[in-house]
Design an enzyme around this catalytic site. Structure first.
Site, PDB file in Angstrom:
ATOM      1  CB  SER A 262      -0.882   0.003   1.254  1.00  0.00           C
ATOM      2  OG  SER A 262      -1.494   1.259   1.393  1.00  0.00           O
ATOM      3  CB  SER A 263       0.655   4.480  -1.763  1.00  0.00           C
ATOM      4  OG  SER A 263      -0.719   4.740  -1.604  1.00  0.00           O
ATOM      5  CB  CYS A 317       5.682   7.182  -7.273  1.00  0.00           C
ATOM      6  SG  CYS A 317       4.688   7.820  -5.978  1.00  0.00           S
ATOM      7  CG  ASP A 356       9.025   0.368  -1.681  1.00  0.00           C
ATOM      8  OD1 ASP A 356       9.577   0.273  -2.789  1.00  0.00           O
ATOM      9  OD2 ASP A 356       7.800   0.213  -1.503  1.00  0.00           O
ATOM     10  N   GLY A 357      11.707   2.384  -2.956  1.00  0.00           N
ATOM     11  CA  GLY A 357      11.477   3.404  -3.989  1.00  0.00           C
ATOM     12  C   GLY A 357      12.520   4.500  -3.990  1.00  0.00           C
ATOM     13  N   GLY A 358      12.733   5.069  -5.172  1.00  0.00           N
ATOM     14  CA  GLY A 358      13.586   6.246  -5.270  1.00  0.00           C
ATOM     15  C   GLY A 358      15.068   5.964  -5.427  1.00  0.00           C
ATOM     16  N   GLY A 379      12.056  -1.090  -8.011  1.00  0.00           N
ATOM     17  CA  GLY A 379      11.218  -1.443  -9.147  1.00  0.00           C
ATOM     18  C   GLY A 379      11.940  -1.140 -10.444  1.00  0.00           C
ATOM     19  NE  ARG A 416       0.963  -0.613  -3.891  1.00  0.00           N
ATOM     20  CZ  ARG A 416       1.718   0.480  -3.901  1.00  0.00           C
ATOM     21  NH1 ARG A 416       1.290   1.559  -4.477  1.00  0.00           N
ATOM     22  NH2 ARG A 416       2.895   0.478  -3.317  1.00  0.00           N
ATOM     23  N   GLY A 485       8.453  14.108  -8.425  1.00  0.00           N
ATOM     24  CA  GLY A 485       7.724  13.856  -9.671  1.00  0.00           C
ATOM     25  C   GLY A 485       8.174  12.549 -10.285  1.00  0.00           C
TER      26      GLY A 485
HETATM   27  P1  IMP Z   1      11.376   2.623  -7.961  1.00  0.00           P
HETATM   28  O1  IMP Z   1      12.348   1.572  -7.533  1.00  0.00           O
HETATM   29  O2  IMP Z   1      11.882   4.008  -7.727  1.00  0.00           O
HETATM   30  O3  IMP Z   1      10.911   2.430  -9.384  1.00  0.00           O
HETATM   31  O4  IMP Z   1      10.093   2.498  -7.009  1.00  0.00           O
HETATM   32  C1  IMP Z   1       9.378   1.317  -6.865  1.00  0.00           C
HETATM   33  C2  IMP Z   1       8.329   1.524  -5.807  1.00  0.00           C
HETATM   34  O5  IMP Z   1       7.368   2.494  -6.225  1.00  0.00           O
HETATM   35  C3  IMP Z   1       7.485   0.310  -5.495  1.00  0.00           C
HETATM   36  O6  IMP Z   1       8.115  -0.619  -4.678  1.00  0.00           O
HETATM   37  C4  IMP Z   1       6.263   0.932  -4.830  1.00  0.00           C
HETATM   38  O7  IMP Z   1       6.442   1.173  -3.455  1.00  0.00           O
HETATM   39  C5  IMP Z   1       6.162   2.272  -5.521  1.00  0.00           C
HETATM   40  N1  IMP Z   1       5.050   2.305  -6.464  1.00  0.00           N
HETATM   41  C6  IMP Z   1       4.663   1.392  -7.367  1.00  0.00           C
HETATM   42  N2  IMP Z   1       3.590   1.820  -8.069  1.00  0.00           N
HETATM   43  C7  IMP Z   1       3.282   3.030  -7.578  1.00  0.00           C
HETATM   44  C8  IMP Z   1       2.270   3.999  -7.891  1.00  0.00           C
HETATM   45  O8  IMP Z   1       1.422   3.826  -8.765  1.00  0.00           O
HETATM   46  N3  IMP Z   1       2.267   5.137  -7.128  1.00  0.00           N
HETATM   47  C9  IMP Z   1       3.167   5.339  -6.144  1.00  0.00           C
HETATM   48  N4  IMP Z   1       4.144   4.488  -5.843  1.00  0.00           N
HETATM   49  C10 IMP Z   1       4.200   3.346  -6.558  1.00  0.00           C
END
Ligand code: IMP
Length: 499
Positions: A262-263, A317, A356-358, A379, A416, A485
């Site tokens: 979940s976000s 995201c 997670d993310g970024g 991701g 989600r 962004g």
């Molecule tokens: P990345 O590694 O920067 O591409 O981020 C991946 C993460 O983005 C995932 O593990 C999720 O937590 C998050 N994510 C995936 N889909 C969405 C979305 O639609 N909105 C916001 N966050 C997302």
């Protein structure tokens, strides 16, 4: 009156690590990246540890069974996406758990009544030179023989010759029975100079084939992440709506660890879901995402085995732009790591956290670990590889892979992002994009880990724990707006997003 934070929230790019003294034994070969992913008590060993601190994201465009197997072979973990039917997700988990390193289900099969023409056509189609001959032509039928290229000569034999006339019959085959270990099968291969050994059950039914080349490959995976039955460890994403149906089926299929996807994880629905799982199953469960210590403590007190940190920093995201919620990833992590350490000090219970993310540059991973993350979820990073489930396309002179957000219309992951109402997804929280194609997972992961290890040596640390206690981190500037962004992806409408 609203509460105001005095400090702006910050992201990884605003920090740098300062080198510490590097002792002579502090070389990359001596660095251990093992890390806990589920909670444990002081002086106890965690039930699951990763051999490299990487998890692939709970996303349709990232984590299916192929990614899960490839990443487990390198020592990390995938969380298979939950934005699909329970049956489909269970099937993916089952495929990972049933995958026996080195043991493969036969993909080229014929009956004795087929002909040499059929054998050649099958070889052409599948690219395999070994064909199993079973009574019904299925991979699990009664094994009657094996055909390899040594059994026929296309220059001499008639294409209409039946398989039964040139196969090596069962009575002359060297085979193993169920329970044969990989190293026993390999001994048979070497002793009898074979390329392949079939494994049969008590009724002569074919179960697996073991190939010489796969055994060699298996030996190349010293870090692979296995459970007690020597199956790969795999995770799965769940939501707070259909968990009473989804969780029992995933547990049945052998999933090792769940995560609520979940976000915004700071909710009573997450508490209820964690408590339901803890009360009914002996399986680990992580929760999230959160961005501050209040959210973290709420999930810890709900019983979560790990907590996922990060709101709005993902490359695809747009949660921050759409809803105005979130926090710079570094600030979130630093605050939560402090709360995790204080909780450990107080109670003796250590609850790992996942950033997670970024993650855009490899050094962001080292930074996240130094700031207290036990592992990172990515991701974009994994979407670029051959093993991700999405299409590879050529755009201009460049190869790209598709990468779409779970909150995009494409993923239609209603649960989600819809916190309980009936309205469904009225707006998107993520984009549909491409990422540059980067080749195979293993080569890329090797490069990334060697960079992390090298930086850790600069910081005088041979373990992640050591890095966390010794790291000296300095603030450099403020660029966290970029993280808010969509970034570092090529948008499908043709425009470039911020670098
Ligand atoms: P990345 O590694 O920067 O591409 O981020 C991946 C993460 O983005 C995932 O593990 C999720 O937590 C998050 N994510 C995936 N889909 C969405 C979305 O639609 N909105 C916001 N966050 C997302």
């Amino acid at each position: 009156m609203a509460h105001y934070y005095k400090e702006p929230s910050r992201t990884f790019s605003e920090f740098l690590l300062l080198p510490n003294l590097t002792t002579k034994d502090c070389i990359p070969a001596n660095v251990d990246l093992k890390t806990p992913i589920v909670k444990f008590q002081k002086d106890e060993k965690p039930a699951i540890e990763l051999n490299v601190p990487f998890a692939s994201a709970v996303m349709q465009a990232v984590s299916d069974q192929h990614m899960a197997i490839a990443l487990a072979q390198c020592g990390g973990i995938s969380f298979i996406y939950g934005s699909q039917t329970v049956a489909d997700q269970v099937e993916m988990v089952r495929k990972v758990k049933e995958y026996k390193a080195g043991f493969v289900v036969s993909r080229s099969n014929l009956t004795p009544n087929h002909t040499l023409r059929d054998v050649l056509a099958l070889n052409e189609r599948n690219g395999h030179s070994t064909v199993a001959v079973t009574d019904d032509g299925t991979p699990k039928g009664k094994l009657l023989g094996i055909v390899t290229s040594r059994d026929y000569r296309t220059s001499r034999d008639s294409l209409d010759k039946p398989v039964s006339e040139f196969m090596t019959p069962y009575s002359s085959l060297i085979y193993g029975t169920l329970g044969t270990t990989l190293s026993e099968a390999n001994d048979l291969i070497w002793e009898h100079k074979l390329n392949c050994v079939p494994i049969v059950d008590g009724d002569q039914n074919l179960v697996y084939l073991v190939f010489r080349k796969d055994y060699d490959r298996h030996k190349e995976n010293p870090l692979e992440l296995l459970d007690n039955n020597k199956s790969y460890i795999v995770g799965a994403g769940i939501n707070t709506k259909d968990y009473k149906e989804r969780v029992p089926a995933l547990v049945e299929a052998g999933v090792d660890i769940l995560v609520i996807d979940s976000s915004d994880g700071f909710s009573e629905w997450q508490r209820e879901t964690v408590q339901y799982v803890k009360a009914n199953f002996n399986v680990k469960i992580g929760a999230g995402n959160v961005a501050d210590k209040e959210g973290f403590m709420y999930l810890v007190e709900s019983g979560a085995d790990f907590v996922k940190v990060g709101i709005g920093g993902g490359s695809i995201c747009i949660t921050r732009e759409q809803k105005g919620i979130g926090r710079g990833q570094a600030s979130a992590l630093i605050e939560i790591a402090e709360a995790r350490d204080a909780y450990f000090e107080e109670t003796g219970t250590y609850v790992p956290i996942c950033s997670d993310g970024g993650i855009v540059h490899d050094y962001h991973i080292t930074m996240a670990l130094a700031m207290g993350a036990n592992f990172v979820m990515m991701g974009r990073y994994f979407a670029r590889f051959d093993e991700s489930p999405t299409k590879k396309l050529k755009i201009g002179n460049n190869y790209v892979k598709e990468y779409w957000a779970e909150g995009s219309n494409r993923a239609r992951n209603w649960e989600r992002y819809d916190l309980g109402g009936k309205q469904g997804l009225l707006f998107e929280e993520g984009v549909d994009s491409y990422v540059p194609y980067a080749g195979g997972l293993r080569e890329n992961l090797d490069k990334t880990t060697s960079k992390i290890k090298s930086t850790m040596c600069n910081c005088g640390a041979k373990t992640i724990r050591g890095l966390q206690s010794e790291a000296r981190i300095t603030l450099v500037s403020s660029t966290s707006l970029v993280e808010g962004g969509a970034h570092d992806v090529i948008l499908k409408d043709g425009s470039m997003s911020a670098e």
